[in-house]
Motif scaffolding. Sequence first.
Motif, PDB file in Angstrom:
ATOM      1  N   GLU A 417      14.583   6.967   4.853  1.00 37.56           N
ATOM      2  CA  GLU A 417      13.902   8.244   4.640  1.00 37.56           C
ATOM      3  C   GLU A 417      14.831   9.195   3.879  1.00 37.56           C
ATOM      4  OE1 GLU A 417      10.834   8.726   5.322  1.00 37.56           O
ATOM      5  OE2 GLU A 417      10.508   6.867   6.462  1.00 37.56           O
ATOM      6  N   VAL A 418      14.243   9.991   2.997  1.00 38.93           N
ATOM      7  CA  VAL A 418      15.014  10.981   2.256  1.00 38.93           C
ATOM      8  C   VAL A 418      15.442  12.083   3.222  1.00 38.93           C
ATOM      9  CG1 VAL A 418      14.943  12.703   0.420  1.00 38.93           C
ATOM     10  CG2 VAL A 418      13.829  10.480   0.092  1.00 38.93           C
ATOM     11  N   ILE A 421      18.186  16.556  -0.577  1.00 40.51           N
ATOM     12  CA  ILE A 421      18.038  16.650  -2.040  1.00 40.51           C
ATOM     13  C   ILE A 421      18.902  17.817  -2.484  1.00 40.51           C
ATOM     14  CG2 ILE A 421      16.478  17.046  -3.975  1.00 40.51           C
ATOM     15  CD1 ILE A 421      14.223  15.883  -2.299  1.00 40.51           C
ATOM     16  N   LEU A 433      12.331  15.955  -7.098  1.00 44.73           N
ATOM     17  CA  LEU A 433      11.670  14.909  -6.313  1.00 44.73           C
ATOM     18  C   LEU A 433      10.552  14.249  -7.102  1.00 44.73           C
ATOM     19  CD1 LEU A 433      11.388  13.411  -3.650  1.00 44.73           C
ATOM     20  CD2 LEU A 433       9.933  15.268  -2.815  1.00 44.73           C
ATOM     21  N   ALA A 436      12.147  12.016  -9.778  1.00 42.96           N
ATOM     22  CA  ALA A 436      12.718  10.810  -9.188  1.00 42.96           C
ATOM     23  C   ALA A 436      11.620   9.828  -8.780  1.00 42.96           C
ATOM     24  CB  ALA A 436      13.580  11.167  -7.973  1.00 42.96           C
ATOM     25  N   ALA A 437      10.535  10.322  -8.196  1.00 47.08           N
ATOM     26  CA  ALA A 437       9.434   9.451  -7.777  1.00 47.08           C
ATOM     27  C   ALA A 437       8.759   8.807  -8.977  1.00 47.08           C
ATOM     28  CB  ALA A 437       8.424  10.250  -6.963  1.00 47.08           C
ATOM     29  N   GLU A 440      10.908   5.928  -9.976  1.00 39.96           N
ATOM     30  CA  GLU A 440      11.011   4.875  -8.965  1.00 39.96           C
ATOM     31  C   GLU A 440       9.677   4.217  -8.613  1.00 39.96           C
ATOM     32  OE1 GLU A 440      13.690   3.631  -7.959  1.00 39.96           O
ATOM     33  OE2 GLU A 440      15.146   5.044  -7.094  1.00 39.96           O
ATOM     34  N   ILE A 451      11.666   7.344  -1.699  1.00 36.78           N
ATOM     35  CA  ILE A 451      11.532   8.509  -2.579  1.00 36.78           C
ATOM     36  C   ILE A 451      10.076   8.732  -2.953  1.00 36.78           C
ATOM     37  CG2 ILE A 451      12.120   9.402  -4.873  1.00 36.78           C
ATOM     38  CD1 ILE A 451      14.855   7.984  -4.543  1.00 36.78           C
ATOM     39  N   LYS A 454       8.257  10.266  -0.071  1.00 33.02           N
ATOM     40  CA  LYS A 454       8.602  11.684   0.092  1.00 33.02           C
ATOM     41  C   LYS A 454       7.806  12.559  -0.879  1.00 33.02           C
ATOM     42  CE  LYS A 454      11.337  14.923   1.865  1.00 33.02           C
ATOM     43  NZ  LYS A 454      11.332  15.289   3.294  1.00 33.02           N
ATOM     44  N   ILE A 485      18.241   6.567 -12.234  1.00 29.26           N
ATOM     45  CA  ILE A 485      18.594   6.757 -10.826  1.00 29.26           C
ATOM     46  C   ILE A 485      19.516   5.604 -10.450  1.00 29.26           C
ATOM     47  CG2 ILE A 485      17.775   6.839  -8.441  1.00 29.26           C
ATOM     48  CD1 ILE A 485      15.207   8.029  -9.395  1.00 29.26           C
ATOM     49  N   ILE A 527      20.430  12.622  -4.155  1.00 25.36           N
ATOM     50  CA  ILE A 527      19.402  12.384  -3.138  1.00 25.36           C
ATOM     51  C   ILE A 527      20.024  11.523  -2.041  1.00 25.36           C
ATOM     52  CG2 ILE A 527      17.116  11.431  -2.652  1.00 25.36           C
ATOM     53  CD1 ILE A 527      16.421  11.880  -5.589  1.00 25.36           C
ATOM     54  N   LEU A 529      19.697   9.404   1.525  1.00 23.38           N
ATOM     55  CA  LEU A 529      18.725   8.669   2.328  1.00 23.38           C
ATOM     56  C   LEU A 529      19.452   7.984   3.483  1.00 23.38           C
ATOM     57  CD1 LEU A 529      18.217   7.844  -0.994  1.00 23.38           C
ATOM     58  CD2 LEU A 529      15.974   7.341   0.003  1.00 23.38           C
TER      59      LEU A 529
END
Length: 712
Positions: A417-418, A421, A433, A436-437, A440, A451, A454, A485, A527, A529
Amino acid sequence: MPDTHEWLVTGMDCPSCAAKIKGAVAQLPGIEAVEISVMSRKLRVTATSHATSPADIENQVKSLGYGIEAIAQAGGARTEADEHTTQTAAPWYRTGKGHLVLLTATLLVVAWGVALLLPDAGNWPFIVACLAGLIPVALRAFAAIRAGQPFSIEALMTIAATGALFIGATQEAALVVFLFAVGELLEGVAVSHARDGIRALSTLVPKTALREKNDMLEDVAAAELVPGDIVIVRPGDRIPADGTIISGTGGVDESPVTGESMPVTRGPGDPVFAGAINNETALRIQVTRAAADNTIARIIRLVEQAEDSRAPTQRFIDRFSRWYMPSIVVLSALVVAIPPLFFGQAWSVWVYRGLSLLLIGCPCALVISVPAAIASALYAGARHGLLMKGGAVIEATAAIKTVALDKTGTLTMGQPEVTDILCLDQHSTAEVLALAAAVEKASNHPLAQAIVRKAAGMALPPVQDSRAIAGKGVSAMLDGQIITIASPRHAMQDGALSSTAAAQATAMESEGKTVVVLYTGTALALIGLRDEPRQDAQETIRQLRSLGVTPIILTGDNQRTAAAIAAMLHTDYEAELLPEQKQQTIRELAARGPVMMVGDGINDAPALKQATVGVAIGSGTDVALETADAAILRNCITDIPALIRLARSTMGNIRQNVSIALGLKGVFLVTTIIGMTGLWLAIMADTGATVLVTLNALRLLRTKPAGLAQKN
């Protein structure tokens, strides 16, 4: 182009039967490859020319006394599970071998009755009883001789029984033929019990499904389902195909497939297995695999194919048997000839002892001792979600000295889990965020998925050319700019991370967190995690140590996070390893003894291949069934020591079987030569040894490896 054909063979109940058929078919012209499985009764032949037709192959098999039926090729309606379901075993008294036992038993009783009531009737009733049982055996022996296999068990039996008739031992000849028929029948019954394991697997998938089409529901055969179909599974029904839940949330009992008896909550987006039971609410499921390729069918194929992967012990016994039987024939001939020729002994006495020696020398028990145990272990393991690709893997697993475990998703929950940040420029937390998402979202790595979770519900910027950088991270293009990333170490190597930001990343890592850096030319954000260890991780390490196995963590994560996890589990570790470095580490560990690598089967593929035994764990069944040497279907790492225990139990069973087979042979060889035992005791010893080792091997079918008890 070579042609491949498949058949189901009936009446094949032991490895020597399979070897006889394989050798006979291989003699035919134009045959390139012959594969045969005792447990599935499948014969697969590849021919390089049309010199031999399928009819020729069928006639060759029939000449050996076996039944044969062609299997529909791909494109036909039959599936892997269908083939096994149709192989319903007839009661023993309705089989050919059962009929032969009943006939010879009846004739033997009649012969003894005639001898009792009519003492002067002579030996003809026993001769009739003997010939009635011997003729089918002799026909198979002659067929084997024509196929280039003169030293078959049937040939030894024919010589011994015929010789006994010639020297006047008619009662014993008839009894020997009857006991031989009983032994063959018991072999068939025992193998039938072993086949029940795979038959039980094949019956898990329901025959029909409720398919949704044009807003209507229709009952269809499960075998007709194709990827993309939508099915409705009502509470209490079995799931008819592998698929993904579209709607509905409830408990699913996956124990028939994975051995995990506690229902698992599944909802939209979750994968489900064919054969699992829907316990609660109606589920709407999209089919992802055709019936012939569902998890159950793949497990069945895996177990079948595993028979070809023979354990070194079995290969040795196969080689031993090839010269053992001719040696027994030569020894028997010497026992018959030397005493009468050189010492003036009576021919009748030594012919009788030589014939008895032939029967003692039958290697039935020895030949079946290993494959019976291996097959039983494979099915016992499959029933509990422990899959091993054959005897070679079982033997290697039993000898394991070191277990190397991947960290993320294996020792940890695989659901990071994140937690933090930390923005390093003018971008906001939400912007970082979302960016990054977007980068990813195409990755299936646990960190990437964390990510993306989140950022659920956020509008993501459009990125192009998303690609994984092996062992480093992920990159994508946004407005002509590369966004990456990766770990702090790789960000520093790319010159994107300042010393201040690196110090901040180090501080986060010292808290046991995994840190990734979002950067272009410079770092945009850190980030953090965290992925907690599994609840059963510590127990797994304890059990491995109790087995005398050394555990070690291999991970691509940073030193500080790896050290934190290793400290919790009290084990050694190697961190910051690229895939090729993991492979090299496994190579170094293997130099000190057999090593097992446990991972998810994707990022760890090179290490899994390099290890003595590679084990894929969890729900990644595609990789589990195709890449690794073994697979654990449940998401439960205490199954790792359970897998080792099962392998060791199997090897212990094999040692017991070989000891029984060779021990009884050795004792009766001596007692036969010195005249203490005769023909009927010889065949009793051979039959008894075969039955004992088979029953001992079948004990493994009921095995529930220690370590599974906490879950089942």
